[in-house]
Structure formats: structure tokens, C-alpha cells
Motif scaffolding. Structure first.
Motif, PDB file in Angstrom:
ATOM      1  N   THR A 157       0.817  -1.280  -0.014  1.00  0.00           N
ATOM      2  CA  THR A 157       0.006   0.025   0.087  1.00  0.00           C
ATOM      3  C   THR A 157       0.760   1.260  -0.012  1.00  0.00           C
ATOM      4  OG1 THR A 157      -0.273  -0.067   2.286  1.00  0.00           O
ATOM      5  CG2 THR A 157      -1.955  -1.120   0.984  1.00  0.00           C
ATOM      6  N   PRO A 158       0.256   2.482  -0.541  1.00  0.00           N
ATOM      7  CA  PRO A 158       0.860   3.812  -0.668  1.00  0.00           C
ATOM      8  C   PRO A 158       0.688   4.651   0.796  1.00  0.00           C
ATOM      9  CG  PRO A 158      -1.146   3.939  -1.829  1.00  0.00           C
ATOM     10  CD  PRO A 158      -1.081   2.508  -1.347  1.00  0.00           C
ATOM     11  N   PHE A 159       1.342   5.583   0.490  1.00  0.00           N
ATOM     12  CA  PHE A 159       1.447   6.585   1.929  1.00  0.00           C
ATOM     13  C   PHE A 159       0.030   7.218   1.977  1.00  0.00           C
ATOM     14  CE2 PHE A 159       2.861   9.921  -0.892  1.00  0.00           C
ATOM     15  CZ  PHE A 159       2.048  10.888  -0.511  1.00  0.00           C
ATOM     16  N   ASN A 160      -0.656   7.591   0.929  1.00  0.00           N
ATOM     17  CA  ASN A 160      -1.456   8.665   0.813  1.00  0.00           C
ATOM     18  C   ASN A 160      -2.856   8.463   1.475  1.00  0.00           C
ATOM     19  OD1 ASN A 160      -1.902   7.009  -1.252  1.00  0.00           O
ATOM     20  ND2 ASN A 160      -3.027   8.906  -2.367  1.00  0.00           N
ATOM     21  N   LYS A 183       1.954  -5.408   3.410  1.00  0.00           N
ATOM     22  CA  LYS A 183       3.092  -4.535   3.532  1.00  0.00           C
ATOM     23  C   LYS A 183       2.629  -3.088   3.246  1.00  0.00           C
ATOM     24  CE  LYS A 183       5.968  -2.405   1.700  1.00  0.00           C
ATOM     25  NZ  LYS A 183       5.928  -1.138   2.073  1.00  0.00           N
ATOM     26  N   GLU A 186       6.051   2.385   4.390  1.00  0.00           N
ATOM     27  CA  GLU A 186       6.846   2.642   5.283  1.00  0.00           C
ATOM     28  C   GLU A 186       6.907   4.029   5.837  1.00  0.00           C
ATOM     29  OE1 GLU A 186       7.341   2.332   2.371  1.00  0.00           O
ATOM     30  OE2 GLU A 186       9.433   2.850   1.747  1.00  0.00           O
ATOM     31  N   GLU A 216      11.890  -1.629  -0.908  1.00  0.00           N
ATOM     32  CA  GLU A 216      11.967  -2.344  -2.059  1.00  0.00           C
ATOM     33  C   GLU A 216      12.184  -3.896  -1.952  1.00  0.00           C
ATOM     34  OE1 GLU A 216      14.947  -0.692  -4.361  1.00  0.00           O
ATOM     35  OE2 GLU A 216      14.830  -2.162  -6.025  1.00  0.00           O
ATOM     36  N   VAL A 234      -1.100  -0.718  -4.542  1.00  0.00           N
ATOM     37  CA  VAL A 234      -1.673   0.527  -5.099  1.00  0.00           C
ATOM     38  C   VAL A 234      -0.349   1.665  -4.569  1.00  0.00           C
ATOM     39  CG1 VAL A 234      -3.082   2.337  -4.442  1.00  0.00           C
ATOM     40  CG2 VAL A 234      -4.025   0.059  -4.239  1.00  0.00           C
ATOM     41  N   GLY A 235       0.048   2.262  -5.572  1.00  0.00           N
ATOM     42  CA  GLY A 235       1.115   3.276  -5.649  1.00  0.00           C
ATOM     43  C   GLY A 235       1.440   3.860  -6.911  1.00  0.00           C
ATOM     44  N   SER A 236       2.692   4.093  -7.017  1.00  0.00           N
ATOM     45  CA  SER A 236       3.291   4.929  -8.032  1.00  0.00           C
ATOM     46  C   SER A 236       3.189   3.927  -9.346  1.00  0.00           C
ATOM     47  CB  SER A 236       4.320   5.349  -7.938  1.00  0.00           C
ATOM     48  OG  SER A 236       5.452   4.324  -7.638  1.00  0.00           O
ATOM     49  N   VAL A 239       6.546   1.738  -9.446  1.00  0.00           N
ATOM     50  CA  VAL A 239       6.668   0.729  -8.702  1.00  0.00           C
ATOM     51  C   VAL A 239       5.516  -0.217  -9.106  1.00  0.00           C
ATOM     52  CG1 VAL A 239       6.687   0.000  -6.288  1.00  0.00           C
ATOM     53  CG2 VAL A 239       7.877   2.066  -6.845  1.00  0.00           C
ATOM     54  N   MET A 258      -2.577   2.627 -10.201  1.00  0.00           N
ATOM     55  CA  MET A 258      -1.196   3.270 -10.055  1.00  0.00           C
ATOM     56  C   MET A 258      -1.265   4.837 -10.110  1.00  0.00           C
ATOM     57  SD  MET A 258       1.224   0.621 -12.186  1.00  0.00           S
ATOM     58  CE  MET A 258       0.116   0.717 -13.800  1.00  0.00           C
ATOM     59  N   CYS A 291      -4.643  10.170  -5.478  1.00  0.00           N
ATOM     60  CA  CYS A 291      -4.489   9.490  -6.685  1.00  0.00           C
ATOM     61  C   CYS A 291      -5.716   9.976  -7.641  1.00  0.00           C
ATOM     62  CB  CYS A 291      -4.600   8.023  -6.681  1.00  0.00           C
ATOM     63  SG  CYS A 291      -6.282   7.323  -6.254  1.00  0.00           S
ATOM     64  N   GLU A 391       2.770  13.395 -12.622  1.00  0.00           N
ATOM     65  CA  GLU A 391       2.163  13.737 -11.422  1.00  0.00           C
ATOM     66  C   GLU A 391       2.891  14.263 -10.715  1.00  0.00           C
ATOM     67  OE1 GLU A 391       1.450   9.899  -9.430  1.00  0.00           O
ATOM     68  OE2 GLU A 391      -0.664  10.434  -9.056  1.00  0.00           O
ATOM     69  N   PHE A 458     -13.054   0.043  -7.856  1.00  0.00           N
ATOM     70  CA  PHE A 458     -12.171   1.078  -8.664  1.00  0.00           C
ATOM     71  C   PHE A 458     -11.642   0.600  -9.882  1.00  0.00           C
ATOM     72  CE2 PHE A 458      -8.447   3.731  -8.666  1.00  0.00           C
ATOM     73  CZ  PHE A 458      -8.707   4.805  -7.845  1.00  0.00           C
TER      74      PHE A 458
HETATM   75  P1  NAD Z   1       5.325   4.206  -4.130  1.00  0.00           P
HETATM   76  O1  NAD Z   1       4.862   3.472  -5.409  1.00  0.00           O
HETATM   77  O2  NAD Z   1       6.439   4.911  -3.632  1.00  0.00           O
HETATM   78  O3  NAD Z   1       5.096   3.321  -2.749  1.00  0.00           O
HETATM   79  C1  NAD Z   1       3.830   2.268  -2.858  1.00  0.00           C
HETATM   80  C2  NAD Z   1       4.427   0.890  -2.311  1.00  0.00           C
HETATM   81  O4  NAD Z   1       5.680   0.318  -2.891  1.00  0.00           O
HETATM   82  C3  NAD Z   1       5.183   1.264  -0.728  1.00  0.00           C
HETATM   83  O5  NAD Z   1       4.450   0.347   0.149  1.00  0.00           O
HETATM   84  C4  NAD Z   1       6.388   1.394  -1.053  1.00  0.00           C
HETATM   85  O6  NAD Z   1       7.037   0.682   0.264  1.00  0.00           O
HETATM   86  C5  NAD Z   1       6.707   0.154  -2.265  1.00  0.00           C
HETATM   87  N1  NAD Z   1       7.905   0.767  -2.753  1.00  0.00           N
HETATM   88  C6  NAD Z   1       8.496   1.868  -2.811  1.00  0.00           C
HETATM   89  N2  NAD Z   1       9.387   1.976  -3.816  1.00  0.00           N
HETATM   90  C7  NAD Z   1       9.738   0.730  -4.200  1.00  0.00           C
HETATM   91  C8  NAD Z   1      10.495  -0.025  -5.056  1.00  0.00           C
HETATM   92  N3  NAD Z   1      11.534   0.682  -5.831  1.00  0.00           N
HETATM   93  N4  NAD Z   1      10.631  -1.322  -5.134  1.00  0.00           N
HETATM   94  C9  NAD Z   1       9.508  -1.854  -4.734  1.00  0.00           C
HETATM   95  N5  NAD Z   1       8.714  -1.376  -3.913  1.00  0.00           N
HETATM   96  C10 NAD Z   1       8.506  -0.140  -3.693  1.00  0.00           C
HETATM   97  O7  NAD Z   1       3.907   5.251  -3.913  1.00  0.00           O
HETATM   98  P2  NAD Z   1       3.764   6.472  -2.807  1.00  0.00           P
HETATM   99  O8  NAD Z   1       4.413   7.494  -3.003  1.00  0.00           O
HETATM  100  O9  NAD Z   1       3.575   5.660  -1.380  1.00  0.00           O
HETATM  101  O10 NAD Z   1       1.932   6.639  -3.199  1.00  0.00           O
HETATM  102  C11 NAD Z   1       1.694   7.603  -4.037  1.00  0.00           C
HETATM  103  C12 NAD Z   1       1.537   7.129  -5.499  1.00  0.00           C
HETATM  104  O11 NAD Z   1       0.226   6.065  -5.460  1.00  0.00           O
HETATM  105  C13 NAD Z   1       0.976   8.083  -6.251  1.00  0.00           C
HETATM  106  O12 NAD Z   1       1.566   7.923  -7.689  1.00  0.00           O
HETATM  107  C14 NAD Z   1      -0.493   7.865  -6.229  1.00  0.00           C
HETATM  108  O13 NAD Z   1      -1.116   8.251  -7.705  1.00  0.00           O
HETATM  109  C15 NAD Z   1      -0.492   6.515  -6.426  1.00  0.00           C
HETATM  110  N6  NAD Z   1      -1.787   6.033  -5.941  1.00  0.00           N
HETATM  111  C16 NAD Z   1      -2.697   5.189  -6.588  1.00  0.00           C
HETATM  112  C17 NAD Z   1      -3.894   4.826  -6.094  1.00  0.00           C
HETATM  113  C18 NAD Z   1      -4.912   4.283  -7.201  1.00  0.00           C
HETATM  114  O14 NAD Z   1      -5.982   3.589  -6.574  1.00  0.00           O
HETATM  115  N7  NAD Z   1      -4.679   4.206  -8.529  1.00  0.00           N
HETATM  116  C19 NAD Z   1      -4.404   5.277  -5.045  1.00  0.00           C
HETATM  117  C20 NAD Z   1      -3.498   5.834  -4.015  1.00  0.00           C
HETATM  118  C21 NAD Z   1      -2.259   6.278  -4.480  1.00  0.00           C
END
Ligand code: NAD
Length: 506
Positions: A157-160, A183, A186, A216, A234-236, A239, A258, A291, A391, A458
């Protein structure tokens, strides 16, 4: 990141959850969790060791043997209790979330509440996890399906949204009969851990829900682990693409929600006051760290004259610590995010966009060290500029202009992202046209942040999503289950034997 000095007992440590117990990690790598309004260190989070990750997966694998056979009603009652516990602890959960993430307390409650709705959905999931039956598909033959859980599933999961997004994941997976390894981000795992404590209190048995921490290396270990069957991420985009490729290469199911660049079209016939309110809320709320934030508004025709009105609206928003009353825009999550957003604002200027409102370095009395950026408005923004192509994930709105709705739709469809979009208009014909022709998975019509409620899923698209099934709603059942198709014939004394049949028929 640092080794945890034994001489600093005052800073609490975030625990791992393995086999029903909250345990201290033996890791030598730790990271501070920092209040983004004050820079106070709230706690330290470990980067779990490979052995700890294996132990979490092994516990989930063992627990699956009994959990998969637990009655639907028994599972449902745990989630009924869980939603009640979340409601009772709402204020505490929001306070933890605001302290570690920065968003305002009412917005933190919204974060928890949108997750709570998914927990309610989990309590009723038995209504959706139904197979199908066709009677007499051949002489005396019936065919039916059962939707069986996969085994150990994992979530990253992401931070937001540190409450809502973990709650998109483990309740759905567990309610459908799987066990889970989570997970969390962090950067802000504390509210997630409190939610996990409440989940155990609600009756989730040992091993059914496990939590490991890290970055990572932990994510790669999850992608590679042979005993994990499915991953929800869910995240960038960077990643998520890595996770999708690595996990699917290892034979797992994966769904990756993403990054985004969400556009809103503003038609000249839109209700002006409501549209400006909606744009300001969706662009600057949560300091733009959603996001589904509106990060580009495409002003069509006469609506191009509304820029000063939007700037005036943005100026009414109060910047401050999320704990303070009346605050609209809290700090960015980290110093790194603060630096990134500020440097993108500089890139916008260098690329020739017009800075109509500069939110850099706002004065926030009492919180001089906070990661604050105020509402920022750029106009004359075009593709090719860094502020359009990337973004920003900060309180920055980019304004572009278009002569017609067709031109606006073309701009949006040319952008690689497809998370969310919106149109503001009083014309049903324009709205219907938009809904038909726009190539984006989640659409708002006079609704700026159209995050679907759990009855739906979603449904971001294109570069904002990999994998075809969403994280909740009906779609999630197919993600977290394997369809078994059974074809059966029963013989009784009156059945006349047909002898050996070597053709492919029933
Ligand atoms: P992130 O991708 O940096 O982190 C997400 C997860 O991946 C975290 O748990 C992190 O520990 C892990 N991670 C980070 N770097 C990594 C790497 N190099 N290798 C493997 N794992 C790694 O995202 P963030 O900054 O926490 O969250 C913001 C992003 O999430 C934005 O891009 C946002 O648009 C996206 N987001 C998308 C949605 C959706 O539903 N589409 C919802 C919320 C957030």
C-alpha cells in the motif's frame, strides 16, 4: 534509514504481525516515522528480515488450511464486529493518521470511513461469492461452478490513504476465504497497525492476517515468494509496473492501481460557484496527495475567463497543521515530497507556464518546520511541460484551455493516464458525449473525485492500472477466487448403460 540505537527507548517501535502476535523485528534497518507538520519522530519502523517475511507467509499458509473452510456466516460476523470497532475508534484512528501523514482530522476520518465502507462490504461478500449452475447440459448432466479462495494473498500500500487502501485489500481477501500478508507504506504504517489490532480484536484468527514492513526488498520478496498466490498493489506507476511484471512472471495474479493525472473539463454553462468549489477541493484537499485529485482543469470557451475566480477561491483556503481547526490544506508527507513539489513548480516556470498563484513557502505560525506548500495555480499549461507530464502529487492545479469539448476530450485521451476524470456542465448532452467518448475508467459528472463506493469497483484504466480486475465490488471476487467448474452425472438402477463411448461428448 539507520540501525536502531539501543539507547533511545523513548521512541516507540512499530511491530510486525506474525501468527497472531505483534512482535519486535530483529532487523538492523529502521526508518523514522515523522510528523510532517512538526518533524517530530513519532516511531520507528523496521525493514523486516527475509526470515521474518518467510515466517509471515508460512503462518498465512498454515492458517489457510482451516480458514478456507470456515463458514461464510462465521467470517461475516467477524467483519460485522470489525466495522463496529472501527466506528468506536474513529477519533483515535484519525488522530494517528493525521499525526503521521499530515492530512486534516476531518479528512483523516474520511480516509478511515471510505475503508470502513469496504469492511461493511466484506461482511456481505457471501452474497456475491456464488457459483452458477446449468441444469441438463447433456442427458442427465448438470454443470456448476464454485468460487474457491486462492491461498495466501498479499497487499502493498501507498502512503496517501494509510487507512482506506489497506482496508480495500485484507478484508476482501480474508472474507472470501484467503489469508493475507500486508506490507503497508513505510512512511505512515501506524494507523494501519491500529486497524490490524482492531481486526484481531474482532476475531480474525492467528495467521489469517500478517503484517511485515519494509521497502523495495520486502516488496520483491513478496513478488517472488512461491507460496503467495495473488498481489494487490496501490502506488506509483513506476513501482506498480515493476510489481506487476515481477509478480506475473512468478505466476501470480496481480492488480496494480497506479499513478494519475486527472483532468476535469469545465464547460461554460457549468454552475460557476459549485464548479470552482469542487475544483479547489479536489485539487488542494489532502495537499493534492490523492490519486483522484484533479490536477488539470481544461477550461472550455468562456470558462477560460474563470482563472481569477479560481485563484480567489484558492486563496480562501487555510494552510496549517492537520490537527488545527478550520485548516483546509495540511503539510506534504515528507521533506522529500516537499522538495519534489517545489522543484516541479520551478520547472513549470522554466517551461513557460503562467504562475497565477504561488503557494511556495507559506507562513504557518507555530509550524515553521512543516512541509507546507499552499494552493498553487498554473495557467497556459501544455503537454511537454514537466508540470503537465508528471504527477506532481502536491496542491498544484494546471489550467489548460480549449475551444470546444472535442478539443478537451482529445487532450485527455492523448494523456497516458486513465485513473479519473470529470466534467462540469449543465448540459446532459455534453455530459453524455463525454461519458461515451472519454477513455478514462472513472468518470464524474459534476462530481470532482468519483471514487466508486464498494458496490462498484475502483476502475482506473490505461497507464493508471495493470491487471483487469478491481480491488473491491463484484470484480474482487474473481480476483481472490479460483473458479472450479464441475460437470456431474449420477447413475441409478434405471440408467441404461451406453457402453464405451470414445467420442468427445457427454
Ligand atoms: P510508491 O509507489 O512510492 O509506494 C507504494 C509502495 O511500494 C509502498 O509500500 C513502498 O514501500 C513500495 N515501494 C516504494 N519504492 C519501491 C521500489 N523501488 N521497489 C519496490 N517497492 C517499492 O507510492 P507512494 O508514494 O506511497 O504513493 C503515491 C502514489 O500512489 C501516487 O502515484 C498515487 O497516484 C498512487 N496511488 C494510486 C491509487 C490508485 O488507486 N490508482 C491510490 C492511491 C495512490
Amino acid at each position: 534509514m539507520s540501525a536502531l540505537p539501543k539507547s533511545e527507548p523513548a521512541v516507540p517501535t512499530v511491530k510486525l504481525l506474525i501468527d497472531g502476535k505483534f512482535v519486535e523485528s530483529r532487523s538492523t534497518e529502521w526508518r523514522d516515522i515523522v510528523n510532517p507538520a512538526t518533524q517530530e519522530v513519532l516511531a520507528r519502523v523496521p525493514f523486516a528480515t527475509p526470515g521474518e517475511i518467510d515466517a509471515a507467509v508460512a503462518s498465512a499458509k498454515t492458517a489457510f488450511k482451516t480458514w478456507r473452510k470456515t463458514a461464510i456466516g462465521a467470517r461475516a460476523r467477524i467483519f460485522l464486529k470489525y466495522q463496529q470497532l472501527i466506528r468506536e475508534n474513529m477519533a483515535e484512528l484519525a488522530a494517528i493518521l493525521t499525526a503521521e501523514q499530515g492530512k486534516t482530522l476531518p479528512d483523516a476520518e474520511g480516509d478511515v470511513f471510505r475503508g470502513l465502507e469496504v469492511v461493511e462490504h466484506a461482511a456481505a461478500i457471501g452474497n456475491l461469492q456464488l457459483g452458477e449452475l446449468a441444469n441438463n447440459v447433456a442427458n442427465g448432466v448438470d454443470t456448476y461452478t464454485v468460487l474457491q479462495p486462492l491461498g495466501v494473498c498479499a497487499g502493498i500500500t501507498p502512503f496517501n490513504f494509510p487507512a482506506m487502501i489497506p482496508l480495500w485489500m485484507f478484508p476482501m481477501a480474508i472474507a472470501t476465504g484467503n489469508t493475507f500478508v500486508l506490507k503497508p507504506s513505510e512512511q505512515d504504517p501506524m494507523v494501519t497497525m491500529r486497524l490490524c489490532e482492531l481486526a484481531l480484536e474482532a476475531g480474525i484468527p492467528p495467521g489469517v492476517l500478517n503484517v511485515i514492513h519494509g521497502g523495495e526488498a520486502a516488496v520483491n520478496a513478496i513478488c517472488d515468494h512461491p507460496d503467495i498466490k495473488a498481489i494487490s498493489f496501490v502506488g506509483s506507476t513506476k513501482v506498480g509496473t515493476h510489481v506487476y511484471n515481477r509478480a506475473t512472471l512468478a505466476g501470480k495474479r496481480a492488480q496494480c492501481m497506479m499513478g494519475a493525472k486527472n483532468h476535469a473539463i469545465v464547460m461554460p454553462d457549468a454552475n460557476k460557484e459549485q464548479t470552482l468549489n469542487a475544483l479547489a477541493g479536489a485539487a488542494f484537499g489532502a495537499a493534492g496527495q490523492r490519486c483522484m485529485a484533479v490536477s488539470v482543469a481544461v477550461l472550455v470557451g468562456e470558462a477560460r475567463n474563470w482563472i481569477p475566480d479560481l485563484v480567489a477561491k484558492a486563496k480562501t483556503l487555510k494552510i496549517g497543521a492537520g490537527t488545527d481547526k478550520g485548516v483546509d490544506v495540511g503539510p506534504l508527507v515528507s521533506c522529500a515530497a516537499y522538495d519534489r513539489v517545489n522543484s516541479l513548480i520551478e520547472r513549470g516556470l522554466a517551461d513557460g507556464a503562467t504562475l497565477d498563484l504561488d503557494g511556495r513557502k507559506p507562513t504557518v505560525p507555530g509550524y515553521e518546520k512543516g512541509n507546507f506548500v499552499g494552493p498553487t495555480v498554473f495557467s497556459n499549461v501544455k503537454p511537454g511541460m514537466a508540470i503537465y507530464d508528471q504527477e506532481i502529487f502536491g496542491p498544484v492545479i494546471c489550467l489548460a484551455g480549449a475551444e470546444t469539448i472535442d478539443e478537451a476530450i482529445e487532450l485527455i485521451n492523448s494523456n497516458p493516464n486513465g485513473n479519473g476524470t470529470a466534467i462540469f456542465t449543465q448540459s446532459g448532452a455534453a455530459a453524455r458525449r463525454f461519458q461515451e467518448d472519454i477513455d478514462v475508467g472513472q468518470i464524474g459528472i459534476n462530481v470532482p473525485i468519483p471514487v466508486p463506493v464498494p458496490l462498484f469497483s475502483f476502475s482506473g484504466s490505461r497507464a493508471s492500472k495493470l491487471g483487469d480486475l478491481g480491488p473491491y465490488g463484484k470484480q474482487v471476487i474473481l480476483f481472490y477466487t479460483q473458479t472450479k467448474t464441475i460437470t456431474e452425472r449420477w447413475f441409478d438402477d434405471s440408467t441404461v448403460s451406453q457402453g464405451v463411448n470414445t467420442t468427445i461428448s457427454l
